[in-house]
Design a protein around this motif. Structure first.
Motif, PDB file in Angstrom:
ATOM      1  N   THR A 108      12.894 -10.242  -6.049  1.00 48.30           N
ATOM      2  CA  THR A 108      11.437  -9.908  -5.707  1.00 48.30           C
ATOM      3  C   THR A 108      12.074  -8.601  -4.258  1.00 48.30           C
ATOM      4  O   THR A 108      12.526  -8.798  -3.753  1.00 48.30           O
ATOM      5  CB  THR A 108      10.525 -10.742  -5.150  1.00 48.30           C
ATOM      6  OG1 THR A 108       9.360 -10.055  -4.876  1.00 48.30           O
ATOM      7  CG2 THR A 108      11.000 -11.437  -4.021  1.00 48.30           C
ATOM      8  N   ASN A 127       3.717  -7.224  -7.121  1.00 48.74           N
ATOM      9  CA  ASN A 127       2.856  -6.206  -7.507  1.00 48.74           C
ATOM     10  C   ASN A 127       1.554  -6.395  -6.792  1.00 48.74           C
ATOM     11  O   ASN A 127       0.657  -5.452  -7.191  1.00 48.74           O
ATOM     12  CB  ASN A 127       2.701  -5.952  -8.985  1.00 48.74           C
ATOM     13  CG  ASN A 127       1.841  -7.401  -9.523  1.00 48.74           C
ATOM     14  OD1 ASN A 127       1.831  -8.441  -8.968  1.00 48.74           O
ATOM     15  ND2 ASN A 127       1.698  -7.156 -10.944  1.00 48.74           N
ATOM     16  N   THR A 141      -2.783  -2.854  -6.974  1.00 50.55           N
ATOM     17  CA  THR A 141      -1.524  -3.137  -7.535  1.00 50.55           C
ATOM     18  C   THR A 141      -0.313  -2.321  -7.025  1.00 50.55           C
ATOM     19  O   THR A 141      -0.689  -1.062  -6.527  1.00 50.55           O
ATOM     20  CB  THR A 141      -1.346  -3.291  -9.011  1.00 50.55           C
ATOM     21  OG1 THR A 141      -1.550  -2.100  -9.451  1.00 50.55           O
ATOM     22  CG2 THR A 141      -2.595  -4.338  -9.530  1.00 50.55           C
ATOM     23  N   GLY A 142       0.746  -2.640  -7.162  1.00 52.58           N
ATOM     24  CA  GLY A 142       1.943  -1.700  -6.685  1.00 52.58           C
ATOM     25  C   GLY A 142       3.146  -2.057  -7.148  1.00 52.58           C
ATOM     26  O   GLY A 142       3.476  -3.131  -7.880  1.00 52.58           O
ATOM     27  N   HIS A 143       4.145  -1.140  -7.237  1.00 53.25           N
ATOM     28  CA  HIS A 143       5.404  -1.308  -7.711  1.00 53.25           C
ATOM     29  C   HIS A 143       6.464  -0.499  -6.602  1.00 53.25           C
ATOM     30  O   HIS A 143       6.360   0.545  -6.164  1.00 53.25           O
ATOM     31  CB  HIS A 143       5.703  -0.587  -8.824  1.00 53.25           C
ATOM     32  CG  HIS A 143       6.871  -0.365  -9.351  1.00 53.25           C
ATOM     33  ND1 HIS A 143       7.423  -1.599 -10.124  1.00 53.25           N
ATOM     34  CD2 HIS A 143       7.694   0.811  -9.752  1.00 53.25           C
ATOM     35  CE1 HIS A 143       8.778  -1.018 -10.394  1.00 53.25           C
ATOM     36  NE2 HIS A 143       8.852   0.271 -10.303  1.00 53.25           N
ATOM     37  N   ASP A 145      10.067   1.116  -6.152  1.00 53.75           N
ATOM     38  CA  ASP A 145      11.408   1.752  -6.793  1.00 53.75           C
ATOM     39  C   ASP A 145      12.542   1.766  -5.693  1.00 53.75           C
ATOM     40  O   ASP A 145      12.450   2.664  -4.779  1.00 53.75           O
ATOM     41  CB  ASP A 145      11.130   3.067  -7.224  1.00 53.75           C
ATOM     42  CG  ASP A 145      12.116   3.603  -8.062  1.00 53.75           C
ATOM     43  OD1 ASP A 145      13.460   2.862  -8.170  1.00 53.75           O
ATOM     44  OD2 ASP A 145      12.226   4.616  -8.466  1.00 53.75           O
ATOM     45  N   VAL A 151       7.232   3.550  -3.076  1.00 52.57           N
ATOM     46  CA  VAL A 151       6.200   2.565  -3.339  1.00 52.57           C
ATOM     47  C   VAL A 151       5.442   3.054  -4.239  1.00 52.57           C
ATOM     48  O   VAL A 151       4.772   4.287  -3.736  1.00 52.57           O
ATOM     49  CB  VAL A 151       5.859   2.032  -2.171  1.00 52.57           C
ATOM     50  CG1 VAL A 151       4.548   0.817  -2.684  1.00 52.57           C
ATOM     51  CG2 VAL A 151       6.901   1.152  -1.543  1.00 52.57           C
ATOM     52  N   TYR A 152       4.772   3.057  -5.300  1.00 53.90           N
ATOM     53  CA  TYR A 152       3.652   3.428  -6.128  1.00 53.90           C
ATOM     54  C   TYR A 152       2.473   2.435  -5.885  1.00 53.90           C
ATOM     55  O   TYR A 152       2.643   1.202  -6.273  1.00 53.90           O
ATOM     56  CB  TYR A 152       4.102   3.554  -7.547  1.00 53.90           C
ATOM     57  CG  TYR A 152       5.366   4.509  -7.739  1.00 53.90           C
ATOM     58  CD1 TYR A 152       5.208   5.590  -7.702  1.00 53.90           C
ATOM     59  CD2 TYR A 152       6.559   4.011  -7.865  1.00 53.90           C
ATOM     60  CE1 TYR A 152       6.285   6.616  -7.988  1.00 53.90           C
ATOM     61  CE2 TYR A 152       7.603   4.650  -7.978  1.00 53.90           C
ATOM     62  CZ  TYR A 152       7.382   6.146  -8.076  1.00 53.90           C
ATOM     63  OH  TYR A 152       8.625   6.911  -8.420  1.00 53.90           O
TER      64      TYR A 152
END
Length: 170
Positions: A108, A127, A141-143, A145, A151-152
């Motif tokens: 993670t 997320n 929510t997030g992701h 990279d 960060v998205y």
């Protein structure tokens, strides 16, 4: 020769009487006391009782930084011209967030986010975004990279925010 032996023994006894050079190990002292007790038919000395046990230390007793400032916020110069407004969940906006740091593990990743208007800190784990009290922010929510250090974030209404580490090119 007899005078020499007598002289050597007297020097040894005098040296031991002054507490000098020949130390007797603790084991030998106890065994010699036990031998003298059995030789004189005296009962052995009572074992020493332990002094009260020390209390077990907990992390909160050792690490007392809970009253110190947040290390991720800028240090103030002593006086501020405008007081900091308290953060409310209704004030949360993904466009006010700044990416302060990334930590990526095997399973993670974590991203440290700061609200530019309020100074409140958030953590993106997996997320979901969590506030400083560990409660998830609903509808966001997030992701992460890690290769692009980006960060998205995506809000419930479909709004997207892309955050990059400072110094990274777009």
């Amino acid at each position: 020769m007899k005078n020499f032996i007598a002289l050597a023994l007297s020097l040894i006894f005098i040296g031991n009487a002054k507490g000098s050079a020949i130390p007797i190990p603790a084991q030998n002292k106890q065994s010699s006391q036990a031998q003298s007790a059995t030789a004189g038919k005296l009962p052995p000395p009572a074992p020493k009782t332990q002094v009260a046990a020390k209390p077990t230390l907990t992390p909160s007793m050792i690490y007392t930084a809970s009253s110190l400032r947040d290390p991720f916020r800028k240090a103030s110069s002593g006086s501020s011209s405008s007081p900091q407004r308290p953060f409310k969940l209704a004030d949360f906006n993904i466009h006010n967030l700044i990416l302060q740091g990334l930590m990526v593990g095997k399973k993670t990743g974590f991203a440290l986010l700061i609200d530019a208007n309020y100074g409140a800190g958030f953590i993106l784990k997996g997320n979901k975004i969590y506030n400083s009290k560990g409660k998830a922010i609903p509808g966001v929510t997030g992701h992460i990279d890690p290769r692009r250090k980006t960060v998205y974030l995506k809000a419930r209404d479909g709004d997207v925010q892309v955050l990059r580490m400072k110094g990274e090119k777009r």
